[in-house]
Design a protein around this motif. Sequence first.
Motif, PDB file in Angstrom:
ATOM      1  N   ALA A  22      50.361  38.968 -25.221  1.00  0.00           N
ATOM      2  CA  ALA A  22      51.301  37.977 -25.778  1.00  0.00           C
ATOM      3  C   ALA A  22      52.728  38.273 -25.310  1.00  0.00           C
ATOM      4  O   ALA A  22      53.495  37.352 -24.988  1.00  0.00           O
ATOM      5  CB  ALA A  22      51.224  37.979 -27.299  1.00  0.00           C
ATOM      6  N   VAL A  71      53.204  37.141 -21.762  1.00  0.00           N
ATOM      7  CA  VAL A  71      53.400  35.687 -21.687  1.00  0.00           C
ATOM      8  C   VAL A  71      54.817  35.327 -22.143  1.00  0.00           C
ATOM      9  O   VAL A  71      55.505  34.529 -21.504  1.00  0.00           O
ATOM     10  CB  VAL A  71      52.349  34.957 -22.559  1.00  0.00           C
ATOM     11  CG1 VAL A  71      52.697  33.480 -22.716  1.00  0.00           C
ATOM     12  CG2 VAL A  71      50.959  35.110 -21.965  1.00  0.00           C
ATOM     13  N   HIS A  72      55.242  35.952 -23.236  1.00  0.00           N
ATOM     14  CA  HIS A  72      56.541  35.602 -23.829  1.00  0.00           C
ATOM     15  C   HIS A  72      57.714  35.979 -22.924  1.00  0.00           C
ATOM     16  O   HIS A  72      58.680  35.218 -22.788  1.00  0.00           O
ATOM     17  CB  HIS A  72      56.682  36.309 -25.181  1.00  0.00           C
ATOM     18  CG  HIS A  72      57.820  35.794 -26.008  1.00  0.00           C
ATOM     19  ND1 HIS A  72      57.698  34.702 -26.839  1.00  0.00           N
ATOM     20  CD2 HIS A  72      59.108  36.203 -26.117  1.00  0.00           C
ATOM     21  CE1 HIS A  72      58.860  34.466 -27.423  1.00  0.00           C
ATOM     22  NE2 HIS A  72      59.732  35.364 -27.006  1.00  0.00           N
ATOM     23  N   GLY A 116      57.331  36.917 -19.678  1.00  0.00           N
ATOM     24  CA  GLY A 116      56.926  36.831 -18.278  1.00  0.00           C
ATOM     25  C   GLY A 116      57.745  35.840 -17.473  1.00  0.00           C
ATOM     26  O   GLY A 116      58.756  35.314 -17.951  1.00  0.00           O
ATOM     27  N   VAL A 148      59.379  32.743 -15.875  1.00  0.00           N
ATOM     28  CA  VAL A 148      59.712  31.480 -16.536  1.00  0.00           C
ATOM     29  C   VAL A 148      58.960  30.320 -15.907  1.00  0.00           C
ATOM     30  O   VAL A 148      58.488  29.424 -16.586  1.00  0.00           O
ATOM     31  CB  VAL A 148      61.237  31.220 -16.453  1.00  0.00           C
ATOM     32  CG1 VAL A 148      61.587  29.892 -17.102  1.00  0.00           C
ATOM     33  CG2 VAL A 148      61.986  32.355 -17.113  1.00  0.00           C
ATOM     34  N   GLY A 200      55.672  28.933 -17.254  1.00  0.00           N
ATOM     35  CA  GLY A 200      55.633  28.421 -18.624  1.00  0.00           C
ATOM     36  C   GLY A 200      56.584  27.270 -18.872  1.00  0.00           C
ATOM     37  O   GLY A 200      56.932  26.984 -19.992  1.00  0.00           O
ATOM     38  N   LYS A 201      57.029  26.615 -17.808  1.00  0.00           N
ATOM     39  CA  LYS A 201      58.023  25.565 -18.011  1.00  0.00           C
ATOM     40  C   LYS A 201      57.457  24.174 -17.825  1.00  0.00           C
ATOM     41  O   LYS A 201      56.641  23.927 -16.949  1.00  0.00           O
ATOM     42  CB  LYS A 201      59.179  25.759 -17.030  1.00  0.00           C
ATOM     43  CG  LYS A 201      60.230  26.700 -17.563  1.00  0.00           C
ATOM     44  CD  LYS A 201      61.511  26.549 -16.780  1.00  0.00           C
ATOM     45  CE  LYS A 201      62.649  27.279 -17.469  1.00  0.00           C
ATOM     46  NZ  LYS A 201      63.886  27.128 -16.760  1.00  0.00           N
ATOM     47  N   GLY A 202      57.928  23.286 -18.637  1.00  0.00           N
ATOM     48  CA  GLY A 202      57.675  21.882 -18.433  1.00  0.00           C
ATOM     49  C   GLY A 202      59.024  21.223 -18.216  1.00  0.00           C
ATOM     50  O   GLY A 202      60.046  21.883 -18.196  1.00  0.00           O
ATOM     51  N   ARG A 203      59.019  19.911 -18.038  1.00  0.00           N
ATOM     52  CA  ARG A 203      60.302  19.228 -17.827  1.00  0.00           C
ATOM     53  C   ARG A 203      60.347  17.979 -18.692  1.00  0.00           C
ATOM     54  O   ARG A 203      59.395  17.228 -18.747  1.00  0.00           O
ATOM     55  CB  ARG A 203      60.453  18.853 -16.361  1.00  0.00           C
ATOM     56  CG  ARG A 203      61.761  18.148 -16.070  1.00  0.00           C
ATOM     57  CD  ARG A 203      61.950  18.015 -14.607  1.00  0.00           C
ATOM     58  NE  ARG A 203      62.189  19.306 -13.985  1.00  0.00           N
ATOM     59  CZ  ARG A 203      62.296  19.471 -12.677  1.00  0.00           C
ATOM     60  NH1 ARG A 203      62.174  18.456 -11.875  1.00  0.00           N
ATOM     61  NH2 ARG A 203      62.511  20.659 -12.176  1.00  0.00           N
ATOM     62  N   GLY A 204      61.442  17.820 -19.355  1.00  0.00           N
ATOM     63  CA  GLY A 204      61.553  16.641 -20.204  1.00  0.00           C
ATOM     64  C   GLY A 204      62.931  16.034 -20.131  1.00  0.00           C
ATOM     65  O   GLY A 204      63.871  16.652 -19.639  1.00  0.00           O
ATOM     66  N   ASP A 205      63.005  14.801 -20.602  1.00  0.00           N
ATOM     67  CA  ASP A 205      64.310  14.146 -20.628  1.00  0.00           C
ATOM     68  C   ASP A 205      65.137  14.723 -21.750  1.00  0.00           C
ATOM     69  O   ASP A 205      64.630  15.008 -22.820  1.00  0.00           O
ATOM     70  CB  ASP A 205      64.136  12.635 -20.843  1.00  0.00           C
ATOM     71  CG  ASP A 205      63.395  12.024 -19.662  1.00  0.00           C
ATOM     72  OD1 ASP A 205      63.514  12.579 -18.556  1.00  0.00           O
ATOM     73  OD2 ASP A 205      62.685  11.024 -19.878  1.00  0.00           O
ATOM     74  N   SER A 206      66.414  14.856 -21.503  1.00  0.00           N
ATOM     75  CA  SER A 206      67.287  15.384 -22.536  1.00  0.00           C
ATOM     76  C   SER A 206      67.740  14.256 -23.461  1.00  0.00           C
ATOM     77  O   SER A 206      67.635  13.103 -23.110  1.00  0.00           O
ATOM     78  CB  SER A 206      68.505  16.048 -21.914  1.00  0.00           C
ATOM     79  OG  SER A 206      69.193  15.109 -21.141  1.00  0.00           O
TER      80      SER A 206
END
Lengths: 166, 110
Positions: free
Chosen positions: B93, B96-97, B99, B101, B104-110
């Motif tokens: 864990a 993963v925490h 590790g 970046v 573990g990244k997604g992309r979203g609108d701000s």
Amino acid sequence: MSAPGSVELDRRPILSAGLLLGVGMGGFLDGIVFHQILQLHNMLSAVRPPTSVVNIEINMFWDGLFHAFTWATTALGLAVLWRAGGRADVAWSGRTFVGALAMGWGLFNLVEGVVDHHLLGVHHVVEGPGHLPWDLAFLGSGVVLLILGFVLARSGRRDATPRASA
Amino acid sequence: MRFAAICDAGPRETVRVGTAWILLRRSRCHGMKRLRRIATAAALLAATAAPAGACPVCSRPAGKAVRAGILDGRFAVNLLAAALPFGVCLGVAAAVHFGPVGSGKGRGDS
């Protein structure tokens, strides 16, 4: 580089929180169902069979320690999840979280099975001469949960709703 | 006594209400007596069972045997058996925490 108007979302806190909580859920299921309700084994039942009051009490102590570690892992998972909930850059994805829960449970079954059942041999899923199939089934359940959890978490990798707007 | 009052009240009132009520009232009366006997027996059993003293911190012989069994030559191995699975899972864990970046990244609108 991020595109203009977009923000990079971090999935790691949700993954790690789900992993820790999944480990806790798996540990509690093992302890409550196998140790206490069905009484198929105890922590040291392969080396100290619970056939006398003293051995039962000794096993109860080690079962308690096992539950204490399980509780601590669950509490840590809750803390990580709480902190993640306060961050605007964390993707608040149900699929990622449930997938991580399943992966945590599977990881627990796999690691606990290898360490306690096979390497140290302190107990088996079902004590007795025919314990190997049960131990292997326990490991198998860990692998299946890990794969299912990985697939589910991966399907949520494009979920991009930050906690602030969830 | 509450139990006695319920039991005494039953037979006097049964005549006015009917047979079905009589049976219910008598049954309740007997049930209360039985409950009181069970409670007394349970209290006596609890009072006499407590000194069995097989707990790890009890000073009786069984308690000492339990303590010796816990703190025996296998203590380190047993502690490892209880703690190591959680240690390994905690390590995964943490990896993963903390590790990389990118994974573990997604992309979203701000």
